[in-house]
Design a protein around this motif. Structure first.
Motif, PDB file in Angstrom:
ATOM      1  N   UNK C   8       0.815  -1.211   0.000  1.00 38.61           N
ATOM      2  CA  UNK C   8       0.000   0.000   0.000  1.00 38.61           C
ATOM      3  C   UNK C   8       0.843   1.253   0.000  1.00 38.61           C
ATOM      4  N   UNK C   9       1.803   1.320   0.924  1.00 36.93           N
ATOM      5  CA  UNK C   9       2.566   2.560   1.007  1.00 36.93           C
ATOM      6  C   UNK C   9       3.423   2.753  -0.233  1.00 36.93           C
ATOM      7  N   UNK C  10       3.952   1.659  -0.746  1.00 36.55           N
ATOM      8  CA  UNK C  10       4.766   1.786  -1.944  1.00 36.55           C
ATOM      9  C   UNK C  10       3.960   2.317  -3.107  1.00 36.55           C
ATOM     10  N   UNK C  11       2.794   1.724  -3.301  1.00 31.77           N
ATOM     11  CA  UNK C  11       1.967   2.168  -4.407  1.00 31.77           C
ATOM     12  C   UNK C  11       1.485   3.592  -4.185  1.00 31.77           C
ATOM     13  N   UNK C  12       1.125   3.907  -2.933  1.00 21.09           N
ATOM     14  CA  UNK C  12       0.635   5.270  -2.676  1.00 21.09           C
ATOM     15  C   UNK C  12       1.728   6.284  -2.925  1.00 21.09           C
ATOM     16  N   UNK C  13       2.938   5.939  -2.549  1.00 18.19           N
ATOM     17  CA  UNK C  13       4.027   6.875  -2.824  1.00 18.19           C
ATOM     18  C   UNK C  13       4.258   7.015  -4.298  1.00 18.19           C
ATOM     19  N   UNK C  14       4.099   5.905  -5.020  1.00 17.48           N
ATOM     20  CA  UNK C  14       4.264   6.002  -6.468  1.00 17.48           C
ATOM     21  C   UNK C  14       3.202   6.924  -7.058  1.00 17.48           C
ATOM     22  N   UNK C  15       1.953   6.755  -6.579  1.00 14.46           N
ATOM     23  CA  UNK C  15       0.881   7.617  -7.078  1.00 14.46           C
ATOM     24  C   UNK C  15       1.154   9.056  -6.696  1.00 14.46           C
ATOM     25  N   UNK C  16       1.600   9.248  -5.442  1.00 12.45           N
ATOM     26  CA  UNK C  16       1.862  10.609  -4.997  1.00 12.45           C
ATOM     27  C   UNK C  16       2.994  11.224  -5.812  1.00 12.45           C
ATOM     28  N   UNK C  17       4.040  10.419  -6.064  1.00 12.94           N
ATOM     29  CA  UNK C  17       5.139  10.934  -6.859  1.00 12.94           C
ATOM     30  C   UNK C  17       4.680  11.338  -8.239  1.00 12.94           C
ATOM     31  N   UNK C  18       3.788  10.503  -8.791  1.00 15.79           N
ATOM     32  CA  UNK C  18       3.297  10.812 -10.125  1.00 15.79           C
ATOM     33  C   UNK C  18       2.500  12.098 -10.122  1.00 15.79           C
ATOM     34  N   UNK C  19       1.603  12.238  -9.102  1.00  9.86           N
ATOM     35  CA  UNK C  19       0.766  13.436  -9.049  1.00  9.86           C
ATOM     36  C   UNK C  19       1.625  14.678  -8.852  1.00  9.86           C
ATOM     37  N   UNK C  20       2.647  14.550  -7.984  1.00  9.89           N
ATOM     38  CA  UNK C  20       3.462  15.724  -7.741  1.00  9.89           C
ATOM     39  C   UNK C  20       4.326  16.042  -8.957  1.00  9.89           C
ATOM     40  N   UNK C  21       4.700  15.000  -9.707  1.00  6.68           N
ATOM     41  CA  UNK C  21       5.440  15.251 -10.922  1.00  6.68           C
ATOM     42  C   UNK C  21       4.561  16.019 -11.906  1.00  6.68           C
ATOM     43  N   UNK C  22       3.278  15.595 -11.982  1.00 10.51           N
ATOM     44  CA  UNK C  22       2.342  16.320 -12.831  1.00 10.51           C
ATOM     45  C   UNK C  22       2.253  17.776 -12.395  1.00 10.51           C
ATOM     46  N   UNK C  23       2.211  17.957 -11.041  1.00  9.06           N
ATOM     47  CA  UNK C  23       2.103  19.318 -10.523  1.00  9.06           C
ATOM     48  C   UNK C  23       3.350  20.122 -10.846  1.00  9.06           C
ATOM     49  N   UNK C  24       4.494  19.434 -10.919  1.00 15.44           N
ATOM     50  CA  UNK C  24       5.721  20.182 -11.144  1.00 15.44           C
ATOM     51  C   UNK C  24       5.919  20.548 -12.593  1.00 15.44           C
ATOM     52  N   UNK C  25       5.113  19.981 -13.501  1.00 16.75           N
ATOM     53  CA  UNK C  25       5.304  20.296 -14.918  1.00 16.75           C
ATOM     54  C   UNK C  25       5.059  21.766 -15.233  1.00 16.75           C
ATOM     55  N   UNK C  26       3.928  22.335 -14.743  1.00 18.02           N
ATOM     56  CA  UNK C  26       3.773  23.769 -15.038  1.00 18.02           C
ATOM     57  C   UNK C  26       4.866  24.596 -14.387  1.00 18.02           C
ATOM     58  N   UNK C  27       5.327  24.148 -13.203  1.00 15.89           N
ATOM     59  CA  UNK C  27       6.399  24.879 -12.544  1.00 15.89           C
ATOM     60  C   UNK C  27       7.670  24.817 -13.389  1.00 15.89           C
ATOM     61  N   UNK C  28       7.930  23.639 -13.977  1.00 16.42           N
ATOM     62  CA  UNK C  28       9.117  23.506 -14.815  1.00 16.42           C
ATOM     63  C   UNK C  28       8.981  24.371 -16.056  1.00 16.42           C
ATOM     64  N   UNK C  29       7.735  24.433 -16.560  1.00 15.05           N
ATOM     65  CA  UNK C  29       7.498  25.272 -17.732  1.00 15.05           C
ATOM     66  C   UNK C  29       7.779  26.724 -17.394  1.00 15.05           C
ATOM     67  N   UNK C  30       7.246  27.138 -16.211  1.00 14.74           N
ATOM     68  CA  UNK C  30       7.496  28.514 -15.801  1.00 14.74           C
ATOM     69  C   UNK C  30       8.982  28.768 -15.624  1.00 14.74           C
ATOM     70  N   UNK C  31       9.657  27.780 -15.075  1.00 14.18           N
ATOM     71  CA  UNK C  31      11.099  27.918 -14.873  1.00 14.18           C
ATOM     72  C   UNK C  31      11.826  28.114 -16.210  1.00 14.18           C
ATOM     73  N   UNK C  32      11.436  27.292 -17.189  1.00 12.80           N
ATOM     74  CA  UNK C  32      12.064  27.356 -18.507  1.00 12.80           C
ATOM     75  C   UNK C  32      11.812  28.706 -19.153  1.00 12.80           C
ATOM     76  N   UNK C  33      10.547  29.196 -18.975  1.00 11.80           N
ATOM     77  CA  UNK C  33      10.211  30.510 -19.545  1.00 11.80           C
ATOM     78  C   UNK C  33      11.066  31.568 -18.873  1.00 11.80           C
ATOM     79  N   UNK C  34      11.222  31.443 -17.567  1.00 16.27           N
ATOM     80  CA  UNK C  34      12.029  32.436 -16.858  1.00 16.27           C
ATOM     81  C   UNK C  34      13.469  32.398 -17.322  1.00 16.27           C
ATOM     82  N   UNK C  35      13.956  31.163 -17.575  1.00 17.73           N
ATOM     83  CA  UNK C  35      15.331  31.056 -18.044  1.00 17.73           C
ATOM     84  C   UNK C  35      15.492  31.717 -19.396  1.00 17.73           C
ATOM     85  N   UNK C  36      14.478  31.506 -20.266  1.00 20.25           N
ATOM     86  CA  UNK C  36      14.561  32.111 -21.594  1.00 20.25           C
ATOM     87  C   UNK C  36      14.559  33.624 -21.491  1.00 20.25           C
TER      88      UNK C  36
END
Lengths: 93, 359, 453
Positions: C8-36
């Motif tokens: 359970x905990x392993x799978x939940x962490x995997x799901x959480x990691x996935x969700x947070x990775x999804x959440x970090x995508x717009x942040x990464x996009x913003x970061x890239x825009x800022x770098x540009x």
């Protein structure tokens, strides 16, 4: 003295805030049963704070003995000694 | 907690029927009780004054709808006494048989209601399953499962089918076995004994003083059964012993009714064996003058009809004495000193049928 | 003792990691825009992205997701099935044909097993379709669409809070009980030496205490619920329920202590591990039997007392006077309607289930069971590259089966006996069960001390 802001500090602050607030509500509540409920919240959060000190045994004993038994004791005391515990529907207020 | 009056009813799952029981509780103990009845009063005695004698049988059926034939039978006996009519012997035996079948159905209905009152929900299904057999038998002979409109002044409505006694014996043999199972379900349960032994006692003197009759009285040690004491119809020719217990508590009342079920089985078998052939009805006169009363042993106690005729084809006055009316007002004696949770066990064991109480 | 299916905990962490990775995508996009745009590398949002995808937040969110998954599994799977089991079981006890007809009439079974010449006969007779399983779902939908009424003079704050506390305490129970070697929330991994080899096993040093704490909070919530309804009957029912639950907590704790004395730990994982080895009584090894505590003669009294107290804590017949229909309508839950009542009602069943799970962990070996073999299935994590052993008849299955058997015994007892009066219940609790449980502790201590095991 360096205080690292980590989850533990946040948890401690939140729990302490809840506990102090609940303790205040115990004294301030107009209805007696509300006071008992806020007492329960107080004791529960004290138990949770014990968990932060890594003394799990005391934490759970606190919950079993205090949060689980003392408010019930108070409620029984209230209910068995007061005459008018709630408004009777047919009595005029 | 101070003493307070609690209303159990009129809308309450415990009170089988529509009546109100006000109990005065001191904490958990019942100090006093006051039944409030009349919610189901339908004005029977008045209605019966405007209908012909025979047409009132339809009404008396519905006095106690669980045990209809016994009530109509009592009324027919009273009318026959006023009109001076003798039913033929075959009719008397048919009446005895259908009375006992109805008594069995009524006691089984009581058992089906008493179990769930105590929490034993399985008893409802089991008792109703056996009751279906008796309702089928009643349907075989009278054409209806309840409110049969079967007794007539001067006899019964129709003769039994020719193979009736075969089915009857089969059902009674099956039922005797099943009754053993039901007894085991109740009596071998220590919890049932804890709930009913010593609960709701009434002394024999109090019961007689307050007019308690029927199984409730026989549970106090008084062997008063009108089928033996003041026999009517074919009962003098049938050999049986009324069931008597001596403690007067709920367990005794339960035991008396179970024993009565066994007695009814043997009565039916004897009546089937002894039933003569012949007509099943004599035609009574339309008009009647005079007054008479008759009492019978209803499923719940002594039922009494007092009929006055003044020469018209309708009765001038019919007075109904219902056993439950007296039993209910003796209930406060049984309730005092017991706990609130016992109220259900006690009132259930008294076997309240509100229809006959309120008339 | 390998063989669990769900981590359970392993799978939940995997799901959480996935969700947070999804959440970090717009942040990464913003970061890239800022770098540009000209911000200094590595970019202003890198710290935030690091924190969002870091281990702290992932494990925190993982635990939250795990709790949600557990709650979902408990209500969507267990609650429906135990309500179905209870219906069928008591209908069979009451000799009701209609409700039992649906059992053998599944269309699939009919098509598969019907054509078999002799054995398929029961599946060929005409019958109704369906097993009646969706009745429980329909009941839930019915409760949802009912109007939720709050009595006018009821204490609104307490009235609304009481079911929440009941639900919370039951959820605490579910979180504290492990459901297999991988299906747990409260615990951590440690390296233990089993048969000489170091293995990473889950431990939860205080599991039993948490469970007792969760049982201890419930009486207060019920008392407040009864009082807040502004109804004399509910108040009476609430007081009775609180008195009964508090009276039976003591034998509960004491009989648990008898078992704890013999096993020496408060850890439910350790209980199950201890019960997985073969049975030895007095030095002799009994073949074919695992070391389940039910087979220890020293723990018989503890088992009986514990069983009775779990039935009383779950407020089932014969101990259900607080909500006895014939006397107090619904007792302390009278004024609750709609899904509020659904919560209280459903969580009462879940407490019975948790009680049954506790009995199975303490006495019947938990998730121990013969794992017959393992199938090698393609490893989904590496997209089919290697194979992962999939246990046939895994631990969760054994645990669930045992819980249901214990639950069936609860139902059997409940529907065969009348209910007892509240003062008789308290009488039994204080005057009979407490001395018996003390005696059980004594016997267990003697047995442990003299090594009668």
């Amino acid at each position: 003295m360096a205080v690292t802001v980590d989850g533990e500090l946040v948890a401690f602050l939140v729990l302490s805030a809840i506990e102090v607030l609940a303790a205040l509500m115990v004294v301030v509540s107009k209805k007696l049963v509300h006071s008992v409920f806020w007492l329960f919240i107080t004791l529960l959060t004290i138990g949770a704070i014990y968990l932060l000190f890594r003394t799990e045994f005391i934490a759970f004993i606190q919950i079993i003995v205090y949060a689980g038994a003392v408010p019930v004791l108070m409620l029984f005391g209230i209910m068995l000694t007061r005459r008018k515990i709630m408004e009777e529907p047919h009595e005029p207020e | 907690m101070a003493e307070m009056w609690i209303n159990m009813g009129p809308q309450h799952p415990m009170t089988h029927g529509l009546w109100n029981l006000r109990i005065k509780v001191d904490g958990e103990t019942v100090v006093d009780a006051e039944p409030e009845i009349g919610y189901l009063h339908r004005g029977y005695e008045k209605i019966m004054e405007v209908r012909e004698f025979q047409k009132n049988v339809v009404l008396t059926d519905r006095l106690c709808y669980v045990s209809s034939i016994t009530w109509s039978h009592c009324y027919c006996l009273a009318c026959e006494a006023v009109m001076d009519v003798e039913p033929p012997p075959r009719a008397e035996y048919l009446r005895v048989i259908t009375n006992e079948l109805q008594r069995l159905a009524s006691h089984l209905m009581w058992l089906a209601a008493y179990g769930p009152d105590l929490g034993l929900l399985t008893a409802l299904l089991w008792a109703l399953r056996e009751r279906e057999l008796f309702l089928d038998l009643l349907q075989l002979i009278t054409g209806a499962r309840m409110n049969q409109n079967f007794p007539r002044i001067g006899g019964v409505r129709n003769d039994a089918p020719h193979d009736f006694d075969k089915y009857c014996r089969k059902v009674i043999a099956h039922f005797r076995k099943k009754l053993g199972e039901h007894e085991k379900l109740f009596e071998q349960s220590k919890l049932f004994q804890m709930r009913t032994l010593g609960v709701g006692s009434i002394s024999r003197k109090d019961a007689i003083d307050w007019g308690v009759t029927g199984p409730n009285l026989r549970a106090c040690g008084a062997a008063i059964d009108l089928r033996k004491l003041d026999p009517y119809d074919a009962y003098p020719e049938i050999d049986f012993e009324p069931a008597v217990e001596h403690d007067g508590d709920s367990y005794s009342r339960y035991k008396v009714r179970v024993e009565e079920m066994k007695t009814s089985c043997s009565i039916i078998e004897q009546a089937l064996a002894k039933m003569p052939d012949g007509p099943y009805r004599v035609k009574p006169p339309r008009r009647a003058e005079g007054e008479a009363f008759r009492r019978t042993e209803d499923s719940r106690g002594e039922a009494l009809f007092y009929v006055i005729g003044d020469g018209d084809d309708r009765p001038y006055r019919v007075k109904i004495r219902s056993p439950v009316f007296s039993n209910i007002f003796a209930a406060p004696l049984m309730l005092r000193g017991n706990k609130v949770a016992d109220v259900v066990a006690i009132m259930g064991s008294i076997d309240v049928c509100v229809g006959e109480m309120d008339k | 003792m390998s063989g669990h299916l769900i981590d359970l905990l392993g799978w939940s962490e995997a799901i959480a990691g996935f969700l947070l990775w999804l959440l970090s995508l717009p942040l990464a996009l913003g970061n890239w825009i800022a770098l540009q745009v000209g911000a200094p590398s590595p970019g202003p949002l890198t710290g935030v992205i690091g924190w969002v995808t870091g281990p702290d937040l992932v494990s925190f969110l993982g635990v939250i997701i795990a709790i949600n998954l557990l709650l979902l599994w408990a209500t969507a799977f267990h609650l429906l099935i135990i309500m179905w089991i209870e219906r069928k079981m008591y209908s069979r006890l009451q000799d009701r044909r209609g409700i039992m007809i649906g059992l053998g009439s599944s269309e699939i079974l009919r098509r598969i097993l019907g054509p078999i010449p002799l054995l398929g006969r029961p599946f060929r007779r005409p019958s109704h379709l369906g097993t009646g399983f969706l009745q429980t779902v329909a009941d839930g939908v019915k409760l949802f669409q009912k109007e939720v009424i709050t009595p006018a003079k009821a204490d609104r704050w307490m009235f609304h809070v009481a079911p929440v506390v009941i639900a919370a305490s039951t959820l605490m129970l579910f979180v504290a009980i492990p459901w297999s070697d991988g299906f747990w929330i409260m615990g951590s991994y440690e390296t233990h030496f089993i048969n000489g080899t170091p293995q990473s096993v889950p431990v939860n040093p205080w599991g039993i205490l948490v469970i007792l704490a969760a049982f201890g909070i419930a009486p207060l919530a019920i008392l407040i619920a009864g009082w807040a309804s502004n109804n004399k009957y509910s108040l009476l029912g609430g007081m009775r329920a609180a008195a009964q639950l508090m009276a039976y907590e003591i034998p509960l704790v004491l009989s648990l202590i008898a078992v704890v004395v013999l096993s020496g730990t408060l850890d439910p994982f350790e209980f199950v591990r201890d019960q997985s080895r073969p049975l030895t009584i007095g030095g002799l090894t009994v073949p074919f039997l695992p070391n389940w505590y039910i087979f220890h003669p020293a723990l018989v009294i503890a088992f009986v007392v514990f069983f009775i107290t779990i039935i009383a804590e779950a407020e089932r017949i014969p101990f259900d006077i607080p909500e006895a229909e014939a006397e107090l309508v619904e007792g302390w839950t009278t004024e609750y309607s709609g899904m509020r009542f659904g919560i209280v009602f459903g969580f009462k069943w879940l407490r019975a289930l948790a009680g049954a799970a506790l009995i199975v962990i303490m006495f019947f070996g938990g998730w121990d069971g013969p794992v017959f073999t393992t199938l090698q299935v393609p490893n989904l994590a590496t997209l089919g590259a290697g194979t992962v052993p999939l246990p046939v008849l895994f631990q969760e299955f054994w645990f669930t089966v045992k819980i249901y058997v214990v639950f069936i015994v609860f139902v059997w007892i409940g529907w065969s006996v009348p209910r007892i009066r509240i003062d008789q219940i308290l009488n039994i609790g204080w005057r009979r069960l407490v001395p018996l449980s003390l005696l059980a502790i004594l016997i267990a201590a003697l047995a442990g001390g003299l090594n009668w095991l």
